[in-house]
Design a protein around this motif. Structure first.
Motif, PDB file in Angstrom:
ATOM      1  N   LEU A   1     -15.396  -7.180  -1.783  1.00 19.37           N
ATOM      2  CA  LEU A   1     -14.945  -7.918  -0.427  1.00 19.37           C
ATOM      3  C   LEU A   1     -15.943  -8.550  -0.227  1.00 19.37           C
ATOM      4  CD1 LEU A   1     -12.618  -8.958   1.144  1.00 19.37           C
ATOM      5  CD2 LEU A   1     -13.458  -6.786   2.591  1.00 19.37           C
TER       6      LEU A   1
ATOM      7  N   LEU B   1      -4.578  -4.127   8.166  1.00 16.57           N
ATOM      8  CA  LEU B   1      -3.013  -3.538   7.752  1.00 16.57           C
ATOM      9  C   LEU B   1      -1.848  -2.922   8.796  1.00 16.57           C
ATOM     10  CD1 LEU B   1      -4.515  -2.325   4.305  1.00 16.57           C
ATOM     11  CD2 LEU B   1      -3.648  -4.899   4.713  1.00 16.57           C
TER      12      LEU B   1
ATOM     13  N   TRP C   1      -5.760  -7.499  -4.752  1.00 14.88           N
ATOM     14  CA  TRP C   1      -6.081  -6.426  -4.774  1.00 14.88           C
ATOM     15  C   TRP C   1      -4.777  -5.976  -4.329  1.00 14.88           C
ATOM     16  CZ3 TRP C   1      -6.075  -3.644   0.451  1.00 14.88           C
ATOM     17  CH2 TRP C   1      -6.231  -1.970   0.341  1.00 14.88           C
TER      18      TRP C   1
ATOM     19  N   LEU D   1     -10.340  -4.010   7.816  1.00 15.42           N
ATOM     20  CA  LEU D   1      -8.824  -3.572   7.375  1.00 15.42           C
ATOM     21  C   LEU D   1      -7.725  -3.123   7.401  1.00 15.42           C
ATOM     22  CD1 LEU D   1      -8.470  -5.243   3.773  1.00 15.42           C
ATOM     23  CD2 LEU D   1      -9.047  -2.248   3.180  1.00 15.42           C
TER      24      LEU D   1
ATOM     25  N   LEU E   1     -12.298 -11.884   5.548  1.00 19.04           N
ATOM     26  CA  LEU E   1     -11.558 -11.941   6.418  1.00 19.04           C
ATOM     27  C   LEU E   1     -11.411 -12.621   7.503  1.00 19.04           C
ATOM     28  CD1 LEU E   1     -10.636  -7.607   6.899  1.00 19.04           C
ATOM     29  CD2 LEU E   1     -10.830  -9.830   4.425  1.00 19.04           C
TER      30      LEU E   1
ATOM     31  N   ASN F   1     -15.814  -7.822   8.221  1.00 18.10           N
ATOM     32  CA  ASN F   1     -15.548  -7.211   7.018  1.00 18.10           C
ATOM     33  C   ASN F   1     -15.495  -5.835   6.720  1.00 18.10           C
ATOM     34  OD1 ASN F   1     -14.764  -9.616   5.875  1.00 18.10           O
ATOM     35  ND2 ASN F   1     -15.738  -9.504   3.574  1.00 18.10           N
TER      36      ASN F   1
ATOM     37  N   VAL G   1     -10.200   2.130  -2.161  1.00 14.83           N
ATOM     38  CA  VAL G   1     -10.840   1.235  -1.567  1.00 14.83           C
ATOM     39  C   VAL G   1     -12.068   2.182  -1.870  1.00 14.83           C
ATOM     40  CG1 VAL G   1     -11.729   0.677   0.482  1.00 14.83           C
ATOM     41  CG2 VAL G   1      -9.389   0.420   0.137  1.00 14.83           C
TER      42      VAL G   1
ATOM     43  N   TRP H   1       0.259  -1.336  -0.270  1.00 16.80           N
ATOM     44  CA  TRP H   1      -0.052  -0.235   0.038  1.00 16.80           C
ATOM     45  C   TRP H   1       0.569   1.299   0.063  1.00 16.80           C
ATOM     46  CZ3 TRP H   1      -0.258  -4.143   3.147  1.00 16.80           C
ATOM     47  CH2 TRP H   1       0.239  -4.278   4.621  1.00 16.80           C
TER      48      TRP H   1
ATOM     49  N   LEU I   1     -10.470  -2.199  -4.147  1.00 16.88           N
ATOM     50  CA  LEU I   1     -11.492  -3.291  -2.775  1.00 16.88           C
ATOM     51  C   LEU I   1     -12.842  -2.048  -3.126  1.00 16.88           C
ATOM     52  CD1 LEU I   1     -11.374  -5.618  -1.811  1.00 16.88           C
ATOM     53  CD2 LEU I   1     -10.727  -4.404   0.375  1.00 16.88           C
TER      54      LEU I   1
ATOM     55  N   VAL J   1      -7.798  -9.851  -0.904  1.00 14.33           N
ATOM     56  CA  VAL J   1      -7.344  -8.324  -0.278  1.00 14.33           C
ATOM     57  C   VAL J   1      -5.232  -8.551  -1.146  1.00 14.33           C
ATOM     58  CG1 VAL J   1      -6.249  -7.493   1.406  1.00 14.33           C
ATOM     59  CG2 VAL J   1      -8.213  -8.840   2.122  1.00 14.33           C
ATOM     60  N   TRP J   2      -5.351  -9.863  -1.215  1.00 17.69           N
ATOM     61  CA  TRP J   2      -3.787 -10.239  -1.629  1.00 17.69           C
ATOM     62  C   TRP J   2      -3.982  -9.480  -2.356  1.00 17.69           C
ATOM     63  CZ3 TRP J   2       0.437  -9.581   0.901  1.00 17.69           C
ATOM     64  CH2 TRP J   2       0.448  -9.484   1.854  1.00 17.69           C
TER      65      TRP J   2
END
Length: 494
Positions: free
Chosen positions: A215, A91, A231, A87, A219, A82, A27, A14, A238, A228-229
């Motif tokens: 999504l 991260l 994206w 998220l 998760l 979610n 996002v 990111w 996302l 996620v990966w």
């Protein structure tokens, strides 16, 4: 299968995408577009809050009582529903160098406590502990030396030293297996494992930085984490939105890609797709081909495959075509069959091991045995999964593989999901019983089934799938349904 190298990120993905196109959308949160710049700001602020949160709940403290007390934190559990904050917290934890375990909010407190103790996790965020909304904190400020600060409670707090070095080979994620037999296991994956998984899928399924993946899966499940990966690998978009029930249809607006189970695809076909949706990766159950055909006519490319938690999601995949196969092996994975037909896997996506009491226990030294039975199809050279070895039962001296029966009988009109389970029988040992979701007339189904499969595979009774029983991640739990079935009065022929 040959290796396919993903992007070699010099730092957290990111942060790389922020450097390349800071103002591009990262996002979409309902109707709000979040840029890579804003996402990184929210992550940086969440780092400080997470650090403080673990400090307050740590048994270790220093004389100042400030945030440096949590240097001993190695991993953290995050109860996830979610949301955007889930998220961001995930991260931010990675950027702190912490391993994360995303936890199903439906778990009881007793199960959660047992799991975390078994895995070796001391810190857990509940759904209300640390809620980070878009731009909910003041923007970061810099001093003349480039140190980052966040304004909080009227003072500036240094945030520079919180970033951990980006080490792709270091274990970063813990993902629970389905726990079909006993307590779920925590599978440990590295950044390299996840990026290799995404790169391999993209060799088959198109996805670019201008696309948007919804999504749509949790998760805490490897299939949701894989979104996620994907994206992050492409620096795409996302979308995060409520996807349960009828909310699924509006949530697809603006999304080009989605990971769905057949019942969700049925809802899309019945209620109408969004203008943007182009590709769907399907999993979790056998696919009724009429449903796939309807979706394809609507302009939705349908992809199916075979995967597992230990291999960071998808192992093989193909465009859904009506054949009972799961496609060819994707790059960065290797598959072979044992003499007994068991699927053995290895490759660049295979997990480092299971996390137990804070230590990683390797899965295997060579090939990992999946307990799935399969064969290679001569005509297509594709893999066909016959079923789980531990699902097989014996009826009248004949082996019954439930998944094989499900693939055939699942073609009956109106069937959305079908599970075949054994029940004890005085004469035959065990006999099959069908649990069906969909608008199905049971007597008509049983008569039709007699023409489709041998007598020892034919269900002796049909029950409707109960609500809120057997739902586990994205798949129905056979164990939970078997326990429910044992409590039901079932008249069986003698």
């Amino acid at each position: 299968m040959a290796n396919l190298q993903p992007i070699n990120f010099p730092t957290w993905p990111w942060l790389c995408w922020r450097e390349q196109h800071a103002d591009a959308t990262a996002v979409v949160l309902d109707d709000v577009a979040v840029s890579w710049q804003q996402l990184c700001r929210d992550i940086a602020c969440a780092q400080t809050v997470l650090y403080r949160h673990t400090a307050r709940h740590s048994s270790v403290s220093n004389r100042h009582g400030d945030i440096s007390v949590t240097d001993n934190v190695e991993r953290i559990a995050i109860v996830s529903d979610n949301r955007y904050c889930d998220l961001v917290n995930m991260l931010a934890s990675w950027q702190l160098g912490w391993q994360t375990l995303m936890v199903n909010p439906a778990f009881s407190s007793e199960l959660q406590t047992t799991l975390l103790e078994e895995i070796g996790i001391e810190h857990c965020l509940s759904v209300d502990d640390v809620v980070t909304n878009v731009g909910s904190f003041a923007p970061l400020k810099n001093d003349d030396f480039g140190n980052r600060y966040v304004e909080r409670d009227g003072f500036l707090e240094q945030n520079k030293t919180l970033d951990a070095p980006f080490i792709p080979e270091k274990c970063l994620t813990l993902t629970l297996t389905s726990g079909s037999t006993g307590l779920p296991k925590a599978v440990a994956h590295t950044v390299e494992h996840h990026l290799s998984s995404a790169a391999g899928l993209f060799s088959l399924m198109p996805f670019s930085e201008t696309d948007c993946w919804l999504l749509s899966l949790p998760l805490f499940h490897v299939s949701g984490l894989a979104i996620v990966w994907r994206w992050l690998l492409k620096g795409a978009v996302l979308k995060i939105a409520e996807t349960k029930g009828d909310a699924l249809i509006p949530s697809l607006d603006g999304a080009t890609h989605a990971s769905l189970v057949p019942t969700q695809l049925q809802r899309v076909v019945s209620l109408g797709k969004s203008q943007s949706l182009r590709s769907v990766l399907l999993g979790g159950a056998a696919l009724p081909q009429p449903l796939v055909d309807d979706a394809e006519r609507m302009g939705i490319q349908c992809w199916c495959g075979y995967g597992m938690t230990e291999m960071a999601s998808t192992i093989s995949a193909k465009r859904a075509d009506g054949r009972f196969t799961v496609g060819g092996v994707l790059p960065n994975r290797e598959v072979r069959l044992s003499d007994a037909g068991e699927v053995l896997v290895k490759g660049g996506t295979l997990a480092a091991g299971y996390m137990v009491k804070g230590e990683i226990h390797p899965l295997t030294e060579h090939w990992f045995a999946t307990k799935d039975k399969a064969r290679w199809c001569d005509e297509s050279h594709e893999l066909q999964i016959l079923g789980r070895l531990d699902n097989m039962f014996v009826c009248g001296g004949e082996n019954v593989q439930p998944e094989a029966v499900e693939r055939v009988l699942g073609q009956f009109e109106g069937v959305l999901q079908l599970i075949i389970l054994p029940v004890d029988h005085e004469r035959w040992g065990q006999v099959p019983v069908a649990i069906v979701q969909g608008r199905v007339e049971h007597d008509a189904f049983l008569e039709w089934a007699k023409q489709q499969v041998p007598a020892y595979q034919c269900p002796q009774a049909v029950l409707s799938l109960p609500e809120n029983v057997g739902v586990s991640g994205i798949k129905l739990s056979r164990n939970a349904l078997a326990q429910w079935l044992a409590s039901q009065p079932i008249p069986l022929p003698v």
